[in-house]
Design a protein around this motif. Sequence first.
Motif, PDB file in Angstrom:
ATOM      1  N   ARG A 234      38.314  -2.975 -19.194  1.00  0.00           N
ATOM      2  CA  ARG A 234      37.902  -2.736 -20.856  1.00  0.00           C
ATOM      3  C   ARG A 234      36.847  -2.508 -21.346  1.00  0.00           C
ATOM      4  NH1 ARG A 234      38.658  -4.070 -26.529  1.00  0.00           N
ATOM      5  NH2 ARG A 234      38.470  -6.539 -25.642  1.00  0.00           N
ATOM      6  N   THR A 235      36.300  -1.745 -21.879  1.00  0.00           N
ATOM      7  CA  THR A 235      35.037  -0.706 -22.153  1.00  0.00           C
ATOM      8  C   THR A 235      34.934  -0.495 -23.657  1.00  0.00           C
ATOM      9  OG1 THR A 235      34.999   1.004 -20.724  1.00  0.00           O
ATOM     10  CG2 THR A 235      33.968  -1.117 -20.110  1.00  0.00           C
ATOM     11  N   PRO A 236      34.035  -0.365 -23.813  1.00  0.00           N
ATOM     12  CA  PRO A 236      33.912   1.120 -25.169  1.00  0.00           C
ATOM     13  C   PRO A 236      33.671   2.690 -24.626  1.00  0.00           C
ATOM     14  CG  PRO A 236      32.050  -0.053 -25.436  1.00  0.00           C
ATOM     15  CD  PRO A 236      32.819  -0.697 -24.123  1.00  0.00           C
ATOM     16  N   GLY A 261      31.069  -3.593 -16.658  1.00  0.00           N
ATOM     17  CA  GLY A 261      31.052  -2.916 -17.149  1.00  0.00           C
ATOM     18  C   GLY A 261      30.666  -3.468 -18.458  1.00  0.00           C
ATOM     19  N   SER A 262      32.308  -4.350 -19.055  1.00  0.00           N
ATOM     20  CA  SER A 262      32.668  -4.798 -20.137  1.00  0.00           C
ATOM     21  C   SER A 262      31.694  -5.219 -20.959  1.00  0.00           C
ATOM     22  CB  SER A 262      33.924  -5.485 -19.629  1.00  0.00           C
ATOM     23  OG  SER A 262      34.727  -5.906 -21.376  1.00  0.00           O
ATOM     24  N   PRO A 263      31.405  -4.926 -21.970  1.00  0.00           N
ATOM     25  CA  PRO A 263      30.372  -5.783 -23.003  1.00  0.00           C
ATOM     26  C   PRO A 263      31.559  -7.202 -23.774  1.00  0.00           C
ATOM     27  CG  PRO A 263      31.324  -4.048 -24.501  1.00  0.00           C
ATOM     28  CD  PRO A 263      31.937  -3.356 -23.029  1.00  0.00           C
ATOM     29  N   PRO A 295      26.339   2.731 -21.116  1.00  0.00           N
ATOM     30  CA  PRO A 295      26.917   1.825 -20.921  1.00  0.00           C
ATOM     31  C   PRO A 295      28.014   0.982 -20.652  1.00  0.00           C
ATOM     32  CG  PRO A 295      26.244   3.260 -23.419  1.00  0.00           C
ATOM     33  CD  PRO A 295      26.432   3.919 -21.985  1.00  0.00           C
ATOM     34  N   ASP A 296      28.450   1.308 -20.736  1.00  0.00           N
ATOM     35  CA  ASP A 296      29.961   1.320 -20.682  1.00  0.00           C
ATOM     36  C   ASP A 296      30.164   1.186 -18.900  1.00  0.00           C
ATOM     37  OD1 ASP A 296      30.128   4.563 -20.169  1.00  0.00           O
ATOM     38  OD2 ASP A 296      32.606   4.549 -19.250  1.00  0.00           O
ATOM     39  N   HIS A 297      29.380   0.797 -18.260  1.00  0.00           N
ATOM     40  CA  HIS A 297      29.367   0.895 -16.522  1.00  0.00           C
ATOM     41  C   HIS A 297      28.267  -1.040 -16.443  1.00  0.00           C
ATOM     42  CE1 HIS A 297      30.956   3.884 -14.667  1.00  0.00           C
ATOM     43  NE2 HIS A 297      30.731   4.661 -15.871  1.00  0.00           N
ATOM     44  N   VAL A 298      26.994  -0.972 -17.278  1.00  0.00           N
ATOM     45  CA  VAL A 298      26.313  -1.787 -17.505  1.00  0.00           C
ATOM     46  C   VAL A 298      26.597  -2.819 -18.198  1.00  0.00           C
ATOM     47  CG1 VAL A 298      24.725  -0.181 -17.118  1.00  0.00           C
ATOM     48  CG2 VAL A 298      24.650  -0.252 -19.011  1.00  0.00           C
ATOM     49  N   GLY A 299      27.748  -2.859 -19.213  1.00  0.00           N
ATOM     50  CA  GLY A 299      28.132  -3.933 -20.853  1.00  0.00           C
ATOM     51  C   GLY A 299      28.123  -5.056 -20.653  1.00  0.00           C
ATOM     52  N   GLY A 300      28.079  -5.298 -19.299  1.00  0.00           N
ATOM     53  CA  GLY A 300      28.624  -6.759 -17.934  1.00  0.00           C
ATOM     54  C   GLY A 300      27.391  -7.188 -17.891  1.00  0.00           C
ATOM     55  N   VAL A 301      26.346  -6.836 -17.224  1.00  0.00           N
ATOM     56  CA  VAL A 301      25.347  -7.121 -16.122  1.00  0.00           C
ATOM     57  C   VAL A 301      25.098  -8.583 -17.001  1.00  0.00           C
ATOM     58  CG1 VAL A 301      23.204  -6.523 -14.767  1.00  0.00           C
ATOM     59  CG2 VAL A 301      24.944  -4.321 -15.573  1.00  0.00           C
ATOM     60  N   ASP A 302      23.948  -8.815 -18.085  1.00  0.00           N
ATOM     61  CA  ASP A 302      23.688 -10.040 -18.081  1.00  0.00           C
ATOM     62  C   ASP A 302      23.741 -10.925 -18.612  1.00  0.00           C
ATOM     63  OD1 ASP A 302      21.355  -8.752 -18.246  1.00  0.00           O
ATOM     64  OD2 ASP A 302      21.183  -8.282 -20.534  1.00  0.00           O
ATOM     65  N   MET A 319      15.386   5.908 -12.184  1.00  0.00           N
ATOM     66  CA  MET A 319      15.289   6.486 -12.851  1.00  0.00           C
ATOM     67  C   MET A 319      16.403   5.702 -14.095  1.00  0.00           C
ATOM     68  SD  MET A 319      15.609  10.733 -12.590  1.00  0.00           S
ATOM     69  CE  MET A 319      15.046  10.858 -10.671  1.00  0.00           C
ATOM     70  N   THR A 320      17.158   5.070 -13.463  1.00  0.00           N
ATOM     71  CA  THR A 320      18.281   4.364 -14.630  1.00  0.00           C
ATOM     72  C   THR A 320      17.818   2.599 -14.644  1.00  0.00           C
ATOM     73  OG1 THR A 320      20.200   4.714 -12.794  1.00  0.00           O
ATOM     74  CG2 THR A 320      20.306   2.970 -14.478  1.00  0.00           C
ATOM     75  N   ALA A 321      16.701   2.605 -13.515  1.00  0.00           N
ATOM     76  CA  ALA A 321      15.935   1.353 -14.268  1.00  0.00           C
ATOM     77  C   ALA A 321      14.935   1.748 -15.324  1.00  0.00           C
ATOM     78  CB  ALA A 321      14.929   1.113 -12.635  1.00  0.00           C
ATOM     79  N   GLU A 322      14.702   2.692 -15.088  1.00  0.00           N
ATOM     80  CA  GLU A 322      13.502   3.168 -16.131  1.00  0.00           C
ATOM     81  C   GLU A 322      14.044   3.113 -18.011  1.00  0.00           C
ATOM     82  OE1 GLU A 322      11.054   6.531 -14.775  1.00  0.00           O
ATOM     83  OE2 GLU A 322      11.329   7.189 -16.913  1.00  0.00           O
ATOM     84  N   GLN A 323      15.422   4.356 -17.227  1.00  0.00           N
ATOM     85  CA  GLN A 323      16.200   4.382 -18.802  1.00  0.00           C
ATOM     86  C   GLN A 323      16.536   2.567 -19.513  1.00  0.00           C
ATOM     87  OE1 GLN A 323      18.896   7.018 -16.869  1.00  0.00           O
ATOM     88  NE2 GLN A 323      18.154   8.460 -17.663  1.00  0.00           N
ATOM     89  N   LEU A 324      17.023   1.641 -18.581  1.00  0.00           N
ATOM     90  CA  LEU A 324      17.678   0.662 -18.726  1.00  0.00           C
ATOM     91  C   LEU A 324      16.503  -0.254 -19.146  1.00  0.00           C
ATOM     92  CD1 LEU A 324      20.460  -0.026 -16.837  1.00  0.00           C
ATOM     93  CD2 LEU A 324      20.692   0.891 -19.111  1.00  0.00           C
ATOM     94  N   SER A 325      15.173  -0.087 -19.171  1.00  0.00           N
ATOM     95  CA  SER A 325      14.194  -1.812 -18.934  1.00  0.00           C
ATOM     96  C   SER A 325      13.372  -1.932 -20.250  1.00  0.00           C
ATOM     97  CB  SER A 325      12.244   0.251 -19.133  1.00  0.00           C
ATOM     98  OG  SER A 325      12.458   0.970 -19.863  1.00  0.00           O
TER      99      SER A 325
END
Length: 503
Positions: A234-236, A261-263, A295-302, A319-325
Motif C-alpha cells: 500500500r502506498t500514497p 515503495g511503501s512508507p 515517492p511511491d516506489h522508494v518510500g520503503g528503501v531506508d 539521474m534517479t540517484a541525483e534526484q534522490l541525493s
Amino acid sequence: MATPKDAAAVILLRTNTDPIDPEVYWVKRSEKLAFLGGFYAFPGGQMDPSDSEVPVDNSPDRETAAAISCAARELFEELGILATRGGEALTVGQRTSLLDDLESARMSWPQLLRHYDLHLDAHDFTFAGRWVTPPFSARRFDTWFFLVACPPTQEPRVITGELESGEWTVARKAHERWQRSEILAVPPTLHALKTLADGHSPDLVDRFLSIPHAHREPVRRIEFRPNYICFPVRTPTKPPATHTNSYLIYNSDELLIIDPGSPYEEEQTALAECVDELLNEGRSVREIVLTHMHPDHVGGVDALRAHLGERTKVAAHSMTAEQLSNTIRVDRLIEDEEIIELRGSPPIVLRAMHTPGHARGHLCFHEERTGTLISGDNIVGLGSVLIDPPEGNMHDYLRSLERMRALPNLSVLFGGHGPAMANPYARIDEYISHRLEREQNILEAVREGATTPKEIVARVYLDLSPKAYGMAERAVLAHLEKLAADRLISCNNELWSASRDHG
Ligand SMILES: [Zn+2]
C-alpha cells in the motif's frame, strides 16, 4: 479500495479421467481484455442478481446456492456445458437453442431452468475454496471455486468472445507449462492445477482447502511466473491505484528487490517478512534496485535497508540517484544495457534499459530467456501513466515505448501497479496508439485556435471530472512540448499556436 464482487468459477474435470493424472478444462482469456488478458484460467464470472432465484437441491444455505447457480450459468454460457439434472436427454441442437434463449434474453436463467424442468444439485458442485483478488486490482472478486465432473454426453467448447481458446489438459502438464514460464495464471488457478497434479485422491478437497488463501485471505506473495514474486504494498499513489508492486526476483542463491515503495510501517514489515522467508532458505540479497525516483516506489528503501543491514546496496540510474541525493543513499549506478546476473540456478540475467519519459532516470529490466519485462511505471496494469513535464517528456516516453515494443519474444509485463500483463505487445500498442490519437486531437485543437492547456483540456478531454483538470493540463503540456519539438506548433508568451508551414 474496491469491494470484492461475488463471482464463481468451475474446475471442470473430464469424464472418467485418470485419477492419478486427472484432466481439466482450461481456457485462455482473450488478449484484448484489459483485465488479465492472455491469462490461462477456468470458466467463470461475476454473479448475476437472478442467480439467487434458482433453487438448488441439497444446498447447505442460500449463499452457496447462489454461487452454484452462478457457476452453472457461467459454465453454460462460456462452454455450452449444462451441469443440471433432467437435461441428460437434450441433444446438442437443443442445448444450443437453450443457450440462444439465454443469450438473447428471451428467457432468464431461472426461467430457462424452470421451463425445461432442469434442476441444480449441490452434490454435482464440490466446493473447492473461495479466493479474494488482492487489493492491487481495481476489479476485485470474491470467487467461489467448484469442482464439477463434465457430464458424460457433453463436450465443452469456447463460445464467448472473451475467451481465445479452451482445451482439456492434464493438470500436471499444465502446471509444468507454468514452471517452464510458458503460460501465466493467477494464484487460484495455479493452486488448482498443482493440487490436481498430485492426483484425484479421497483427500483432494482437503488439499484444495488446506491454505488460508482458499478461505478468502488475499495472497500477498503473488508468483505469476516462477522466480518472480509480485508483492503489492500500500502506498500514497495515484488513484485508482492504491498499491505499488515491489518485485522479488530470486533463484537458488540470490535475491534482487525492486521498488520497496511503501512508507507505511505495517507494509514495510510485511515485505521484510517475505524477504526474510526467502533469505532463510539460504539466499543472500544481491541489492535493492529502483525503477525511478517517485515517492511511491522508494518510500520503503531506508526501512528495508535498516532491516537487512546498512551494507545492503541500493542501485539506480544516475539521474534517479541525483534526484534522490538529499533523501536516499544510492550506492551503485546502473547504466543502459547493463547486465545484472544472479548467482545460482536457474540462470536469471536481467538487462537494464534506460527508458525515460515518465521519469528521466526510469529503468526497465528485461530477461530474454523467459520474455519477462519489468516495465516499472512506463506501462502499468492499472490506471494510466502520467507524463508530467519537466520530469515527464512525451518525446522520450514514446521512444521508450517503441524500444520496449521492439524486444523479441516478450511474454509478460510486470508493471509498477496492478496485475501482470500476459498480452505485452497488445498492451504496448494500445499505449502508443492512445498517445498518438491524443496528440492528434491536441494538434487539431491548437489549429482550431485553442492556445492554452486549459482551453485544450476543455475541447479534448470530454467527460472529465473537474478534480482531474489539473492533471490533464499537465498531460496536455507534455503533448504540446512534443508537438513543438516536432515543429508542428510553437509557443509565444505561454500561448500555443500552429506552425504556419504545417498549417
Ligand atoms: Zn512513477
